[in-house]
Write a protein that holds these residues in place. Structure first.
Motif, mmCIF file in Angstrom:
data_model
loop_
_atom_site.group_PDB
_atom_site.id
_atom_site.type_symbol
_atom_site.label_atom_id
_atom_site.label_comp_id
_atom_site.label_asym_id
_atom_site.label_seq_id
_atom_site.Cartn_x
_atom_site.Cartn_y
_atom_site.Cartn_z
ATOM 1 N N SER A 64 0.848 -1.133 -0.077
ATOM 2 C CA SER A 64 -0.057 -0.005 -0.066
ATOM 3 C C SER A 64 0.732 1.213 0.102
ATOM 4 O O SER A 64 1.723 1.383 0.771
ATOM 5 C CB SER A 64 -0.893 0.158 1.042
ATOM 6 N N GLU A 73 -4.800 9.150 7.059
ATOM 7 C CA GLU A 73 -3.582 8.612 5.768
ATOM 8 C C GLU A 73 -4.842 8.571 4.673
ATOM 9 O O GLU A 73 -5.766 7.962 4.675
ATOM 10 C CB GLU A 73 -3.206 7.188 6.167
ATOM 11 N N THR A 78 -2.641 0.607 -4.275
ATOM 12 C CA THR A 78 -2.493 -0.728 -3.590
ATOM 13 C C THR A 78 -1.911 -1.976 -4.579
ATOM 14 O O THR A 78 -2.434 -1.767 -5.786
ATOM 15 C CB THR A 78 -3.572 -1.271 -2.815
ATOM 16 N N THR A 109 4.607 6.923 2.061
ATOM 17 C CA THR A 109 4.992 5.915 2.702
ATOM 18 C C THR A 109 4.326 4.471 2.123
ATOM 19 O O THR A 109 3.337 4.362 1.709
ATOM 20 C CB THR A 109 4.511 5.776 4.570
ATOM 21 N N LEU A 110 5.421 3.542 2.090
ATOM 22 C CA LEU A 110 4.799 2.186 1.551
ATOM 23 C C LEU A 110 4.976 1.315 2.653
ATOM 24 O O LEU A 110 5.883 1.202 3.396
ATOM 25 C CB LEU A 110 6.170 1.667 0.730
ATOM 26 N N LYS A 111 3.709 0.672 2.687
ATOM 27 C CA LYS A 111 3.423 -0.299 3.960
ATOM 28 C C LYS A 111 3.351 -1.424 3.190
ATOM 29 O O LYS A 111 2.515 -1.787 2.359
ATOM 30 C CB LYS A 111 1.942 0.108 4.550
ATOM 31 N N ARG A 113 2.962 -5.927 3.943
ATOM 32 C CA ARG A 113 2.536 -7.013 4.800
ATOM 33 C C ARG A 113 2.660 -8.181 3.928
ATOM 34 O O ARG A 113 2.554 -8.356 2.744
ATOM 35 C CB ARG A 113 1.236 -6.946 5.235
ATOM 36 N N GLU A 123 5.880 -7.506 8.456
ATOM 37 C CA GLU A 123 5.239 -6.229 8.049
ATOM 38 C C GLU A 123 6.409 -5.407 8.225
ATOM 39 O O GLU A 123 7.048 -5.137 8.887
ATOM 40 C CB GLU A 123 4.063 -5.885 8.392
ATOM 41 N N SER A 124 6.429 -4.212 7.242
ATOM 42 C CA SER A 124 7.583 -3.090 7.199
ATOM 43 C C SER A 124 6.896 -2.039 6.645
ATOM 44 O O SER A 124 6.145 -2.152 5.812
ATOM 45 C CB SER A 124 8.670 -3.826 6.674
ATOM 46 N N GLU A 125 7.579 -0.683 6.779
ATOM 47 C CA GLU A 125 7.264 0.482 5.913
ATOM 48 C C GLU A 125 8.687 1.060 5.634
ATOM 49 O O GLU A 125 9.746 0.751 6.132
ATOM 50 C CB GLU A 125 6.745 1.266 7.102
ATOM 51 N N TYR A 126 8.375 1.929 4.538
ATOM 52 C CA TYR A 126 9.431 2.643 4.024
ATOM 53 C C TYR A 126 8.963 3.919 3.553
ATOM 54 O O TYR A 126 7.864 4.059 2.761
ATOM 55 C CB TYR A 126 10.010 1.917 2.598
ATOM 56 N N SER A 127 9.436 5.105 4.176
ATOM 57 C CA SER A 127 9.113 6.566 3.911
ATOM 58 C C SER A 127 10.015 7.071 2.828
ATOM 59 O O SER A 127 11.253 6.945 2.827
ATOM 60 C CB SER A 127 8.982 7.334 5.012
#
Length: 385
Positions: A64, A73, A78, A109-111, A113, A123-127
């Motif tokens: 996402s 947000e 997606t 931000t990339l979320k 899962r 799960e992880s995030e990248y901004s």
């Protein structure tokens, strides 16, 4: 030993035998579930690297792209797709592409899962910031992937030391990757290239991607991707010809296996001034051994009969896998062989003498001699009786 010394020795002993903290042993013992090991995104594309200590089959990735708002947000895009199968203890990278039109400047931000049967494994995030006015140390000027490999032209805004990762992408899968480490640029643009180490399928669309990592002053990435259609390709690099035959050397120019043919056609030139017509003599078609990029093979052919005195035009066509003419070359054969000499040197000419080998007789053995020998044997036989 004093009390302080005893306590110090006891403390050293306890430190040496106590296990490491939980943070240090997380998924290091080889029994942890699959996880997201690395994540990257910009406004155009993303890549996610997965790792598992055991073989995995058909996990699901949910991606996402969101824009942080003051209150809530906003989900911009997606994607959801299967990871397929991948082996244990191997980093596997998946790539996807965003289709964000009229993107606004700002933070995103990339979320991500990773799920198995609906259960979240990792799960992880990248901004990142899109449209920032801050100049990056490098920029991609041009990117050209093709059936041989990939070339990127980079120019520096400042002297830089960096790594380049080259990826060959089929759908979401990175099917080949190569890395140039510790490359550098100071003041002028430069091209960097890598060849594919994987076989390609003819007429199939792939994507070539580069991901540049700069370490100073902060770790940062630039990624760029271009699509291309794989084609079989080859060049004629050398030819030889005379009145007995011809040859051509073919060099592979693609990771699509080249399975084409060479066609050698000979025409006798009626008028060497260039205005006259040519009369077809013969044509020979020969298969080229299978070639990949930078492989070469020489193909030789012989004419049915040696070309007699005159000037001939030789046309060589390199035919691709689909029957298309990839390259055509022309040259001249000049023969000074007279027709009488040509017949004398023909291997099937019937000019053997009576003393030479005859396929129906014994070498050097005439019929008359045979009859005389039989008569002598018969006379001796009668005398003895």
């Amino acid at each position: 030993m004093t009390m302080k010394a005893a306590l110090f020795v006891l403390a050293l002993f306890l430190i040496s035998v106590l296990p490491a903290s939980a943070a240090d042993t997380s998924q290091v013992d080889g029994t942890g579930p699959a996880r997201i090991a690395e994540l990257y995104s910009d406004i155009e594309s993303f890549d996610v690297t997965l790792y598992s200590a055991q073989p995995e089959e058909n996990l699901t990735l949910e991606m996402s792209l969101v824009s942080p708002g003051r209150e809530t947000e906003e989900v911009i895009a997606t994607q959801e797709f299967s990871t397929g199968s991948f082996p244990a203890n191997t980093r596997v990278t998946k790539v996807g592409f965003w289709d964000v039109r009229s993107a606004e400047r700002g933070a995103y931000t990339l979320k991500a899962r990773l799920l198995e049967n609906g259960q979240v494994l990792s799960e992880s995030e990248y901004s990142f910031v899109y449209g920032s006015n801050s100049a990056f140390r490098l920029q991609v000027d041009d990117l050209v992937p093709n059936s041989e490999g990939i070339t990127v032209v980079l120019s520096p805004n400042q002297a830089s030391l960096f790594d380049i990762e080259y990826m060959l992408i089929d759908g979401h899968d990175v099917i080949y990757r190569a890395t140039t480490e510790k490359a550098s640029l100071t003041s002028v643009p430069e091209a960097f290239s890598a060849s594919w180490g994987s076989l390609l399928e003819n007429n199939k669309e792939y994507a070539g991607r580069v991901k540049v990592q700069v370490y100073s002053p902060n770790r940062g990435f630039i990624a760029s991707t271009e699509n291309f259609t794989a084609r079989d390709d080859a060049d004629i690099t050398d030819i030889y010809q005379d009145e007995t035959g011809a040859s051509a050397t073919v060099l592979g120019r693609s990771q699509v296996p080249f399975e084409g043919n060479l066609v050698f056609s000979v025409y006798k030139v009626q008028d060497t001034s260039g205005q006259g017509s040519s009369v077809f003599v013969e044509s020979v078609r020969e298969r080229v051994p299978v070639l990949l990029n930078d492989d070469d093979e020489t193909v030789e052919v012989a004419w049915k009969e040696r070309l007699t005195e005159g000037v001939y035009r030789l046309e060589i066509e390199l035919i691709g896998n689909d029957g298309d003419v990839i390259e055509r070359r022309e040259t001249i054969i000049e023969s000074d062989l007279s027709p009488s000499n040509a017949s004398e040197v023909r291997p099937d000419a019937g000019n053997e003498t009576s003393g030479e080998n005859d396929e129906n007789g014994i070498p050097g053995f005439s019929v008359a001699a045979g009859v005389a020998g039989i008569s002598v044997v018969f006379a001796l036989f009668r005398k003895l009786h």
